[in-house]
Design a protein around this motif. Sequence first.
Motif, PDB file in Angstrom:
ATOM      1  N   LYS A 223      -6.634  89.621   4.819  1.00 40.19           N
ATOM      2  CA  LYS A 223      -6.007  89.653   6.115  1.00 40.19           C
ATOM      3  C   LYS A 223      -4.484  89.821   6.003  1.00 40.19           C
ATOM      4  O   LYS A 223      -3.752  89.335   6.810  1.00 40.19           O
ATOM      5  CB  LYS A 223      -6.338  88.388   6.884  1.00 40.19           C
ATOM      6  N   GLN A 224      -4.036  90.408   5.056  1.00 41.28           N
ATOM      7  CA  GLN A 224      -2.620  90.640   4.860  1.00 41.28           C
ATOM      8  C   GLN A 224      -2.352  92.126   5.093  1.00 41.28           C
ATOM      9  O   GLN A 224      -3.216  92.967   4.870  1.00 41.28           O
ATOM     10  CB  GLN A 224      -2.242  90.238   3.438  1.00 41.28           C
ATOM     11  N   ASN A 225      -1.094  92.465   5.481  1.00 40.29           N
ATOM     12  CA  ASN A 225      -0.698  93.860   5.744  1.00 40.29           C
ATOM     13  C   ASN A 225      -0.662  94.598   4.404  1.00 40.29           C
ATOM     14  O   ASN A 225      -0.007  94.156   3.468  1.00 40.29           O
ATOM     15  CB  ASN A 225       0.665  93.879   6.410  1.00 40.29           C
ATOM     16  N   PRO A 226      -1.329  95.755   4.308  1.00 40.07           N
ATOM     17  CA  PRO A 226      -1.367  96.468   3.022  1.00 40.07           C
ATOM     18  C   PRO A 226      -0.015  97.114   2.682  1.00 40.07           C
ATOM     19  O   PRO A 226       0.239  97.419   1.509  1.00 40.07           O
ATOM     20  CB  PRO A 226      -2.432  97.526   3.230  1.00 40.07           C
ATOM     21  N   LEU A 227       0.866  97.266   3.632  1.00 40.22           N
ATOM     22  CA  LEU A 227       2.159  97.879   3.348  1.00 40.22           C
ATOM     23  C   LEU A 227       3.155  96.867   2.785  1.00 40.22           C
ATOM     24  O   LEU A 227       4.124  97.251   2.151  1.00 40.22           O
ATOM     25  CB  LEU A 227       2.735  98.519   4.607  1.00 40.22           C
ATOM     26  N   VAL A 228       2.985  95.629   3.008  1.00 36.95           N
ATOM     27  CA  VAL A 228       3.898  94.605   2.522  1.00 36.95           C
ATOM     28  C   VAL A 228       3.245  93.967   1.297  1.00 36.95           C
ATOM     29  O   VAL A 228       2.160  93.397   1.388  1.00 36.95           O
ATOM     30  CB  VAL A 228       4.163  93.543   3.595  1.00 36.95           C
ATOM     31  N   PRO A 229       3.913  94.019   0.141  1.00 37.22           N
ATOM     32  CA  PRO A 229       3.320  93.440  -1.070  1.00 37.22           C
ATOM     33  C   PRO A 229       3.377  91.902  -1.004  1.00 37.22           C
ATOM     34  O   PRO A 229       4.183  91.328  -0.276  1.00 37.22           O
ATOM     35  CB  PRO A 229       4.187  93.986  -2.183  1.00 37.22           C
ATOM     36  N   PRO A 230       2.605  91.266  -1.827  1.00 37.71           N
ATOM     37  CA  PRO A 230       2.629  89.799  -1.844  1.00 37.71           C
ATOM     38  C   PRO A 230       4.006  89.289  -2.322  1.00 37.71           C
ATOM     39  O   PRO A 230       4.720  89.996  -3.027  1.00 37.71           O
ATOM     40  CB  PRO A 230       1.524  89.405  -2.808  1.00 37.71           C
ATOM     41  N   GLY A 231       4.361  88.083  -2.012  1.00 37.79           N
ATOM     42  CA  GLY A 231       5.679  87.493  -2.275  1.00 37.79           C
ATOM     43  C   GLY A 231       6.068  87.515  -3.745  1.00 37.79           C
ATOM     44  O   GLY A 231       7.176  87.944  -4.095  1.00 37.79           O
ATOM     45  N   PRO A 232       5.239  87.026  -4.684  1.00 41.46           N
ATOM     46  CA  PRO A 232       5.659  87.030  -6.080  1.00 41.46           C
ATOM     47  C   PRO A 232       5.882  88.454  -6.596  1.00 41.46           C
ATOM     48  O   PRO A 232       6.809  88.711  -7.374  1.00 41.46           O
ATOM     49  CB  PRO A 232       4.500  86.386  -6.834  1.00 41.46           C
ATOM     50  N   GLU A 233       5.074  89.344  -6.150  1.00 42.01           N
ATOM     51  CA  GLU A 233       5.231  90.742  -6.572  1.00 42.01           C
ATOM     52  C   GLU A 233       6.532  91.321  -6.010  1.00 42.01           C
ATOM     53  O   GLU A 233       7.251  92.051  -6.702  1.00 42.01           O
ATOM     54  CB  GLU A 233       4.042  91.564  -6.049  1.00 42.01           C
ATOM     55  N   LEU A 234       6.838  90.962  -4.788  1.00 37.21           N
ATOM     56  CA  LEU A 234       8.073  91.410  -4.159  1.00 37.21           C
ATOM     57  C   LEU A 234       9.279  90.845  -4.902  1.00 37.21           C
ATOM     58  O   LEU A 234      10.274  91.543  -5.119  1.00 37.21           O
ATOM     59  CB  LEU A 234       8.077  90.991  -2.683  1.00 37.21           C
ATOM     60  N   LEU A 235       9.214  89.597  -5.346  1.00 38.58           N
ATOM     61  CA  LEU A 235      10.304  88.964  -6.065  1.00 38.58           C
ATOM     62  C   LEU A 235      10.513  89.640  -7.429  1.00 38.58           C
ATOM     63  O   LEU A 235      11.637  89.931  -7.827  1.00 38.58           O
ATOM     64  CB  LEU A 235      10.008  87.465  -6.235  1.00 38.58           C
ATOM     65  N   VAL A 236       9.439  89.905  -8.146  1.00 34.69           N
ATOM     66  CA  VAL A 236       9.535  90.561  -9.452  1.00 34.69           C
ATOM     67  C   VAL A 236      10.098  91.977  -9.264  1.00 34.69           C
ATOM     68  O   VAL A 236      10.956  92.428 -10.040  1.00 34.69           O
ATOM     69  CB  VAL A 236       8.152  90.588 -10.149  1.00 34.69           C
ATOM     70  N   GLY A 237       9.670  92.681  -8.250  1.00 36.32           N
ATOM     71  CA  GLY A 237      10.167  94.030  -7.975  1.00 36.32           C
ATOM     72  C   GLY A 237      11.652  94.016  -7.632  1.00 36.32           C
ATOM     73  O   GLY A 237      12.427  94.878  -8.072  1.00 36.32           O
ATOM     74  N   ALA A 238      12.096  92.999  -6.868  1.00 37.18           N
ATOM     75  CA  ALA A 238      13.500  92.904  -6.484  1.00 37.18           C
ATOM     76  C   ALA A 238      14.363  92.609  -7.700  1.00 37.18           C
ATOM     77  O   ALA A 238      15.453  93.174  -7.869  1.00 37.18           O
ATOM     78  CB  ALA A 238      13.678  91.833  -5.416  1.00 37.18           C
ATOM     79  N   ILE A 239      13.874  91.711  -8.598  1.00 37.77           N
ATOM     80  CA  ILE A 239      14.630  91.379  -9.813  1.00 37.77           C
ATOM     81  C   ILE A 239      14.725  92.623 -10.713  1.00 37.77           C
ATOM     82  O   ILE A 239      15.782  92.922 -11.271  1.00 37.77           O
ATOM     83  CB  ILE A 239      13.981  90.188 -10.547  1.00 37.77           C
ATOM     84  N   ALA A 240      13.612  93.335 -10.873  1.00 37.47           N
ATOM     85  CA  ALA A 240      13.612  94.556 -11.702  1.00 37.47           C
ATOM     86  C   ALA A 240      14.573  95.598 -11.098  1.00 37.47           C
ATOM     87  O   ALA A 240      15.324  96.255 -11.829  1.00 37.47           O
ATOM     88  CB  ALA A 240      12.199  95.111 -11.817  1.00 37.47           C
ATOM     89  N   PHE A 241      14.535  95.710  -9.786  1.00 36.40           N
ATOM     90  CA  PHE A 241      15.444  96.658  -9.123  1.00 36.40           C
ATOM     91  C   PHE A 241      16.893  96.259  -9.365  1.00 36.40           C
ATOM     92  O   PHE A 241      17.749  97.098  -9.648  1.00 36.40           O
ATOM     93  CB  PHE A 241      15.128  96.722  -7.625  1.00 36.40           C
ATOM     94  N   ALA A 242      17.205  94.943  -9.276  1.00 39.99           N
ATOM     95  CA  ALA A 242      18.570  94.459  -9.473  1.00 39.99           C
ATOM     96  C   ALA A 242      19.026  94.744 -10.905  1.00 39.99           C
ATOM     97  O   ALA A 242      20.169  95.146 -11.150  1.00 39.99           O
ATOM     98  CB  ALA A 242      18.654  92.964  -9.155  1.00 39.99           C
TER      99      ALA A 242
END
Length: 185
Positions: free
Chosen positions: A13-32
């Motif tokens: 029941k989660q939006n498929p366009l928004v990734p889960p929180g831990p994945e979003l955090l890892v992606g943001a750190i990698a991007f930084a």
Amino acid sequence: MIANLVQLAAEEKQNPLVPPGPELLVGAIAFAIVFFFFWKKLLPNINKVLEERRAAIEGGIEEADAMKVEAQSVLEQYKAQLAEARHEAARLRQEAQEQGATLIAEMRAEGQRQREEIIAAGHSQIAADRKAASSALRQDVGQLATELAGKLVGESLEDHARQSRTIDRFLDGLDESASKAEASR
């Protein structure tokens, strides 16, 4: 299999366009990290290379402009030298023509002078030859006239003084009759 995927998606029941929180955090750190690496390491090098290219291009353009101005200056100098050389050649041609005309005039004058000398020498020679012929003719005619007169008179006219006077009178009479004949023509 598709059914399993659909069932899994329904359970989340989660939006498929928004990734889960831990994945979003890892992606943001990698991007930084990647952004920091690009910003600190790659971006200055890229800017440096771009600045060098810009400077090289601008320097090349300025150098090309300077070379164009220099080439234009050299072309103008060349054209000026060419015009001067043409002018000098025309002046030399004119001088040569003038010298040629002067030389021709001098040669004509020299030829005329030589012609006059030859004519004068010819006239002098003719006069001398005429005088010599006249003198020889006088002597021959005088001698023949004396012999003829002696035969006619019957006595010898051997006396030289008398002979000369007789010859001179006879020839003077011939000259007078010849000059009268020429005057009447």
